[in-house]
Design an enzyme around this catalytic site. Structure first.
Site, PDB file in Angstrom:
ATOM      1  N   LYS A 168      56.417  29.939  43.126  1.00 43.02           N
ATOM      2  CA  LYS A 168      56.646  28.841  42.189  1.00 43.02           C
ATOM      3  C   LYS A 168      55.882  29.129  40.889  1.00 43.02           C
ATOM      4  CE  LYS A 168      54.676  25.084  41.275  1.00 43.02           C
ATOM      5  NZ  LYS A 168      54.930  25.247  39.839  1.00 43.02           N
ATOM      6  N   GLU A 241      42.328  31.479  43.316  1.00 38.59           N
ATOM      7  CA  GLU A 241      41.714  32.150  42.163  1.00 38.59           C
ATOM      8  C   GLU A 241      41.771  31.157  41.019  1.00 38.59           C
ATOM      9  OE1 GLU A 241      40.211  35.015  42.034  1.00 38.59           O
ATOM     10  OE2 GLU A 241      40.732  35.703  44.045  1.00 38.59           O
ATOM     11  N   CYS A 275      41.553  34.603  33.047  1.00 34.73           N
ATOM     12  CA  CYS A 275      40.497  33.979  33.856  1.00 34.73           C
ATOM     13  C   CYS A 275      39.194  34.746  33.741  1.00 34.73           C
ATOM     14  CB  CYS A 275      40.949  33.854  35.303  1.00 34.73           C
ATOM     15  SG  CYS A 275      41.551  35.398  35.985  1.00 34.73           S
ATOM     16  N   GLU A 371      35.429  25.851  30.146  1.00 27.33           N
ATOM     17  CA  GLU A 371      36.310  26.986  29.892  1.00 27.33           C
ATOM     18  C   GLU A 371      37.404  26.596  28.916  1.00 27.33           C
ATOM     19  OE1 GLU A 371      39.179  27.846  32.940  1.00 27.33           O
ATOM     20  OE2 GLU A 371      38.980  29.981  32.608  1.00 27.33           O
TER      21      GLU A 371
END
Ligand code: NAD
Length: 468
Positions: A168, A241, A275, A371
């Site tokens: 997905k 993750e 990331c 972040e």
């Protein structure tokens, strides 16, 4: 009617409704794609379940042949895939081509791992074996920063270890996944791979369904937590993750000119939407001014714009929500620090933000503590190493970190104290399919890539034999 089709239960199908996909470089709709509903998800899961029953009995070597054919198909369709990635994600075309090459390389490398039976104990009377078996149906849920690479590095290990998979993609970058489905539809056994598009509504259907054995998720920490909660009732295996806020610590003996390009590249790669990008830069006061100047010069010289245009080096932020989020982090950084590159987005369609560097910031500013996931680098001056280590570690995130120094022994001592899954020395964001990434703290659970990562798609089974 859409330009692309979903791969569900072995067929390329339309959805009952469609979704428009926006090009982040100009905010124009560049594709219309089918959108799945719950019924499509149920069809995909049922087909995956029955296809997996056959696939798990196919020899590992034969499964590997199929996965390598997927890699071949990616290579054969590389240019079309790269163009679609640039149009939906925004990254420059050469970098999109690199994403396709990485996808092919990860596909082959992750499929190369073997899991033979391991003998744990062998005596005259007893023999204990460890077998690694498939889990069943895997749901892979993907973000929008590397839409093809992430899809492929979940697809390859899932299939080679004998699982079925439902992919997905993120609703803002579904096209490369759909194209992938179209090019592999005739390669994979019917029903084994399904690719469905949603509008952020079908994730929970997958993560709670009893016939899904594992979730492999890459995305934000809040969504990771929601997935854990949702998957708890059926005790699914999870690989998560999630977000990172990687700190880099520059020691007093580092040479500013030497390290500046590496720091610049690892902070602004993919316009900061990585990331494991470098997200907070702590610099010792003795090299602070020189390093700030070097990085500012590189950022000011960078060409940011439409990734399809020749000469552009960095693309826009991928979507409007993220664009506004990054601008609000920049606004707070501007109020608390000194802008030395970028800082203002142009008034034009598209989500372009010039590479922005803000110095003289302190911990406690949200641009440092959180972040931003965009093209902005906060720089913090320090004088005391213990204090800076405490600040670097004072984060809920623990994906990666780096130490920059001309003395490897000193760098290694500092590296040993960083509480992250990966620590780089004199580099950041270096990665490859053979190296597993195992995040610490709220940056995730489990491992991705390498033999450790592939192993996460298997279940351990011990056979304990009494030979007497
Ligand atoms: P996101 O978490 O909003 O979305 C990721 C995916 O999850 C999308 O496919 C989305 O549709 C789906 N999703 C949303 N809600 C869901 C739910 N309740 N249940 C199941 N699925 C759901 O993240 P994003 O905005 O797409 O990506 C940005 C974030 O991802 C950043 O924080 C970044 O650090 C992180 N990220 C991490 C890595 C990594 O490897 N650690 C890589 C890329 C991005």
């Amino acid at each position: 009617m859409s330009n692309y089709k979903m791969l569900i239960a072995g067929k390329l199908v339309e959805g009952n409704t469609t979704l428009d996909v926006i090009n982040p470089a100009n905010e124009e709709v560049f594709a219309t794609v089918p959108r799945a509903n719950q019924e499509n998800v149920m069809t995909a899961i049922a087909a995956a379940k029955s296809a997996q029953q056959l696939w798990k009995n196919v020899a590992e070597s034969e499964r590997r042949v199929v996965v390598n054919k997927i890699a071949d198909a990616i290579a054969e369709n590389a240019e079309e895939l790269a163009k679609v990635i640039t149009l939906e994600q925004g990254k420059v075309l050469d970098f999109a081509r690199m994403e396709v090459q990485f996808a092919e390389a990860f596909c082959r490398s992750l499929a190369s791992h073997e899991f033979p039976v391991t003998v744990l104990e062998e005596t005259e009377t007893n023999r204990v074996e460890e077998h690694r078996n498939p889990l069943g149906v895997v749901a892979a849920i993907i973000p929008w920063n590397f839409p093809l690479l992430i899809a492929v590095y979940k697809l390859s290990p899932a299939l080679v270890t004998g699982n079925a998979i439902i992919l997905k993609p993120a609703p803002t970058t579904p096209v490369s996944s759909l194209l992938l489905g179209q090019i592999i539809a005739d390669i994979v056994p019917k029903g084994l791979v399904s690719i469905i598009v949603d509008n952020n509504d079908l994730g929970p259907v997958l993560t709670s369904h009893p016939d899904i054995a594992k979730i492999s998720f890459t995305g934000s920490t809040p969504t990771g937590k929601a997935i854990m909660k949702n998957a708890a009732d059926t005790m699914k295996r999870l690989t998560l993750e999630l977000g990172g806020n990687d700190a880099a610590i520059v020691l007093d003996d580092a040479d500013a000119k030497t390290i500046a390009p590496g720091i610049f590249f690892s902070a602004f790669i993919n316009s900061g939407q990585v990331c494991i990008a470098l997200k907070r830069l702590y610099v010792h006061e003795s090299v602070y001014d020189e390093l700030c100047d070097e990085i500012a010069t590189l950022a000011k010289g960078a060409v940011v714009g439409n990734g399809m245009e020749e000469g552009v080096q960095f693309g826009p932020v991928q979507n409007k929500v993220q664009y506004e989020k990054v601008l609000s982090y920049i606004a707070e950084g501007k109020a608390q620090g000194t802008v030395i590159a970028g800082g203002d987005a142009p008034h034009q369609p598209g989500y372009v933000i010039p590479l922005t560097v803000i110095k003289d910031l302190k911990d406690g500013c949200s641009l440092v503590d959180e972040e931003p996931f965009g093209p902005v680098l906060p720089i913090i001056k320090y004088s005391d190493l213990d204090e800076v280590l405490a600040n670097a570690n004072n984060s809920k995130m623990g994906l990666g970190g780096s130490v920059w120094s001309s003395n490897l022994d000193r760098a290694l001592k500092v590296a040993a104290q960083l509480e992250t899954g990966t620590v780089w020395i004199n580099q950041h964001c270096a990665f490859g399919p053979q190296i597993h990434m195992a995040p610490a703290k709220e940056s995730g659970i489990g491992a991705e890539w390498g033999k450790e990562g592939v192993k996460e798609f298997t279940a351990c089974k011990i056979i304990n034999i009494n030979k007497a």
